[in-house]
Design a protein around this motif. Structure first.
Motif, PDB file in Angstrom:
ATOM      1  N   THR A   1      42.661  25.643  42.120  1.00 29.08           N
ATOM      2  CA  THR A   1      42.712  27.026  41.940  1.00 29.08           C
ATOM      3  C   THR A   1      44.117  26.484  40.418  1.00 29.08           C
ATOM      4  O   THR A   1      44.942  25.981  41.260  1.00 29.08           O
ATOM      5  CB  THR A   1      42.782  27.823  42.674  1.00 29.08           C
ATOM      6  OG1 THR A   1      41.437  28.036  43.428  1.00 29.08           O
ATOM      7  CG2 THR A   1      42.706  29.522  42.015  1.00 29.08           C
TER       8      THR A   1
ATOM      9  N   TYR B   1      46.920  29.032  38.435  1.00 31.17           N
ATOM     10  CA  TYR B   1      47.668  30.367  38.450  1.00 31.17           C
ATOM     11  C   TYR B   1      48.165  30.564  37.079  1.00 31.17           C
ATOM     12  O   TYR B   1      49.225  29.804  36.828  1.00 31.17           O
ATOM     13  CB  TYR B   1      48.563  30.552  39.373  1.00 31.17           C
ATOM     14  CG  TYR B   1      48.382  30.262  40.940  1.00 31.17           C
ATOM     15  CD1 TYR B   1      47.046  31.459  42.052  1.00 31.17           C
ATOM     16  CD2 TYR B   1      48.281  28.805  41.491  1.00 31.17           C
ATOM     17  CE1 TYR B   1      46.305  30.977  43.300  1.00 31.17           C
ATOM     18  CE2 TYR B   1      46.963  28.376  42.339  1.00 31.17           C
ATOM     19  CZ  TYR B   1      46.600  29.661  43.528  1.00 31.17           C
ATOM     20  OH  TYR B   1      45.977  29.146  44.324  1.00 31.17           O
TER      21      TYR B   1
ATOM     22  N   GLY C   1      37.431  31.697  39.265  1.00 30.61           N
ATOM     23  CA  GLY C   1      38.256  31.348  40.586  1.00 30.61           C
ATOM     24  C   GLY C   1      40.183  31.641  40.040  1.00 30.61           C
ATOM     25  O   GLY C   1      40.916  31.881  40.793  1.00 30.61           O
ATOM     26  N   ASP C   2      40.726  31.649  39.245  1.00 29.46           N
ATOM     27  CA  ASP C   2      41.516  31.351  39.239  1.00 29.46           C
ATOM     28  C   ASP C   2      42.099  33.276  39.167  1.00 29.46           C
ATOM     29  O   ASP C   2      41.762  33.771  39.164  1.00 29.46           O
ATOM     30  CB  ASP C   2      42.237  30.913  37.207  1.00 29.46           C
ATOM     31  CG  ASP C   2      41.997  29.227  36.843  1.00 29.46           C
ATOM     32  OD1 ASP C   2      41.548  28.531  38.600  1.00 29.46           O
ATOM     33  OD2 ASP C   2      41.947  29.026  36.518  1.00 29.46           O
ATOM     34  N   TRP C   3      43.574  32.862  39.271  1.00 27.71           N
ATOM     35  CA  TRP C   3      44.326  33.944  39.420  1.00 27.71           C
ATOM     36  C   TRP C   3      45.223  34.337  37.915  1.00 27.71           C
ATOM     37  O   TRP C   3      45.261  33.609  37.438  1.00 27.71           O
ATOM     38  CB  TRP C   3      45.275  33.476  40.670  1.00 27.71           C
ATOM     39  CG  TRP C   3      43.889  34.521  41.679  1.00 27.71           C
ATOM     40  CD1 TRP C   3      43.934  32.940  42.522  1.00 27.71           C
ATOM     41  CD2 TRP C   3      44.073  35.744  42.870  1.00 27.71           C
ATOM     42  NE1 TRP C   3      43.383  33.602  43.696  1.00 27.71           N
ATOM     43  CE2 TRP C   3      42.945  34.739  43.777  1.00 27.71           C
ATOM     44  CE3 TRP C   3      44.189  36.795  42.504  1.00 27.71           C
ATOM     45  CZ2 TRP C   3      43.029  35.597  44.171  1.00 27.71           C
ATOM     46  CZ3 TRP C   3      43.621  37.539  43.642  1.00 27.71           C
ATOM     47  CH2 TRP C   3      42.909  37.210  44.406  1.00 27.71           C
TER      48      TRP C   3
ATOM     49  N   ARG D   1      41.982  37.904  39.750  1.00 28.69           N
ATOM     50  CA  ARG D   1      41.335  36.476  39.800  1.00 28.69           C
ATOM     51  C   ARG D   1      39.666  36.570  38.534  1.00 28.69           C
ATOM     52  O   ARG D   1      38.907  37.741  37.811  1.00 28.69           O
ATOM     53  CB  ARG D   1      39.858  36.549  41.111  1.00 28.69           C
ATOM     54  CG  ARG D   1      39.922  35.581  41.398  1.00 28.69           C
ATOM     55  CD  ARG D   1      39.796  35.253  42.823  1.00 28.69           C
ATOM     56  NE  ARG D   1      39.874  33.838  42.864  1.00 28.69           N
ATOM     57  CZ  ARG D   1      39.885  33.190  44.118  1.00 28.69           C
ATOM     58  NH1 ARG D   1      40.127  34.044  45.444  1.00 28.69           N
ATOM     59  NH2 ARG D   1      40.519  31.592  43.795  1.00 28.69           N
TER      60      ARG D   1
ATOM     61  N   LYS E   1      36.832  36.189  36.898  1.00 29.53           N
ATOM     62  CA  LYS E   1      34.938  35.859  37.667  1.00 29.53           C
ATOM     63  C   LYS E   1      34.085  35.265  37.433  1.00 29.53           C
ATOM     64  O   LYS E   1      33.509  34.122  37.783  1.00 29.53           O
ATOM     65  CB  LYS E   1      34.657  37.665  37.326  1.00 29.53           C
ATOM     66  CG  LYS E   1      35.206  38.415  37.582  1.00 29.53           C
ATOM     67  CD  LYS E   1      34.663  40.052  37.355  1.00 29.53           C
ATOM     68  CE  LYS E   1      33.095  41.060  37.722  1.00 29.53           C
ATOM     69  NZ  LYS E   1      32.453  41.864  37.344  1.00 29.53           N
TER      70      LYS E   1
ATOM     71  N   ILE F   1      37.747  40.035  34.761  1.00 30.24           N
ATOM     72  CA  ILE F   1      38.832  39.851  35.462  1.00 30.24           C
ATOM     73  C   ILE F   1      38.170  41.079  36.837  1.00 30.24           C
ATOM     74  O   ILE F   1      37.782  41.871  36.343  1.00 30.24           O
ATOM     75  CB  ILE F   1      39.721  40.247  35.169  1.00 30.24           C
ATOM     76  CG1 ILE F   1      40.730  39.052  33.689  1.00 30.24           C
ATOM     77  CG2 ILE F   1      40.885  39.397  36.354  1.00 30.24           C
ATOM     78  CD1 ILE F   1      40.584  37.735  34.035  1.00 30.24           C
TER      79      ILE F   1
ATOM     80  N   TYR G   1      45.134  33.105  49.970  1.00 25.49           N
ATOM     81  CA  TYR G   1      45.088  32.421  48.698  1.00 25.49           C
ATOM     82  C   TYR G   1      44.148  31.132  49.005  1.00 25.49           C
ATOM     83  O   TYR G   1      45.125  30.315  49.674  1.00 25.49           O
ATOM     84  CB  TYR G   1      45.797  32.565  47.742  1.00 25.49           C
ATOM     85  CG  TYR G   1      46.629  33.880  47.310  1.00 25.49           C
ATOM     86  CD1 TYR G   1      45.680  34.742  47.054  1.00 25.49           C
ATOM     87  CD2 TYR G   1      47.377  34.438  48.089  1.00 25.49           C
ATOM     88  CE1 TYR G   1      45.460  36.108  46.688  1.00 25.49           C
ATOM     89  CE2 TYR G   1      47.206  36.211  48.285  1.00 25.49           C
ATOM     90  CZ  TYR G   1      46.803  36.863  47.382  1.00 25.49           C
ATOM     91  OH  TYR G   1      47.295  37.843  46.689  1.00 25.49           O
TER      92      TYR G   1
END
Length: 144
Positions: A5, A7, A42-44, A68, A70, A90, A142
């Motif tokens: 993941t 960020y 899954g990334d933020w 996050r 989608k 998102i 997280y």
């Protein structure tokens, strides 16, 4: 293959961030496709808003939204006949608290990112993201 993941921080005026949160999308760097391609499901994404609105000088200087990624789809959205920016969906946390920049600017973790704000979109490390997410009131755990 396991994907780690990532960020991210996006930089946009508060009025644009609010439109994105309300519509469940991200539109970065004046609608460019490239920053959206970097973000994977899954990334933020956290948003920093330097100004209240694009065409004003009224300062905001707050982290204003968090969510996050989608899906992987990037799609054009015609805002006018001459402006067709790209967007990505998102899942924003609707109850995120805004966090003033001065509340985290003294943190050592922020020092390596402060000059990146001018780029409009940049990656941050998980530790700094967790500090930001906690201050914005995210209630979940997280996992990478």
């Amino acid at each position: 293959m396991i994907r780690i993941t990532k960020y991210w921080i996006g930089v946009a005026s508060l009025d644009h961030v609010r439109s994105g949160v309300a519509g469940g999308f991200s539109q970065l760097c004046h609608g460019k496709e490239a920053p959206l391609k970097r973000m994977k499901p899954g990334d933020w994404l956290g948003y920093y808003s330097p100004k209240q609105a694009l065409n004003t000088d009224e300062k905001c200087q707050r982290f204003t939204a968090i969510g996050r990624v989608k899906g992987s789809e990037i799609y054009p959205f015609a805002m006018s006949e001459t402006f067709v920016p790209y967007r990505k969906d998102i899942d924003f946390f609707p109850d995120a608290k805004q966090v003033p920049l001065h509340a985290i600017s003294q943190l050592e973790a922020w020092q390596k990112y402060r000059s990146s704000l001018r780029y409009g979109h940049f990656e941050i490390d998980k530790d700094f993201f967790l500090v930001l997410a906690k201050r914005m009131g995210l209630p979940m755990k997280y996992e990478s």
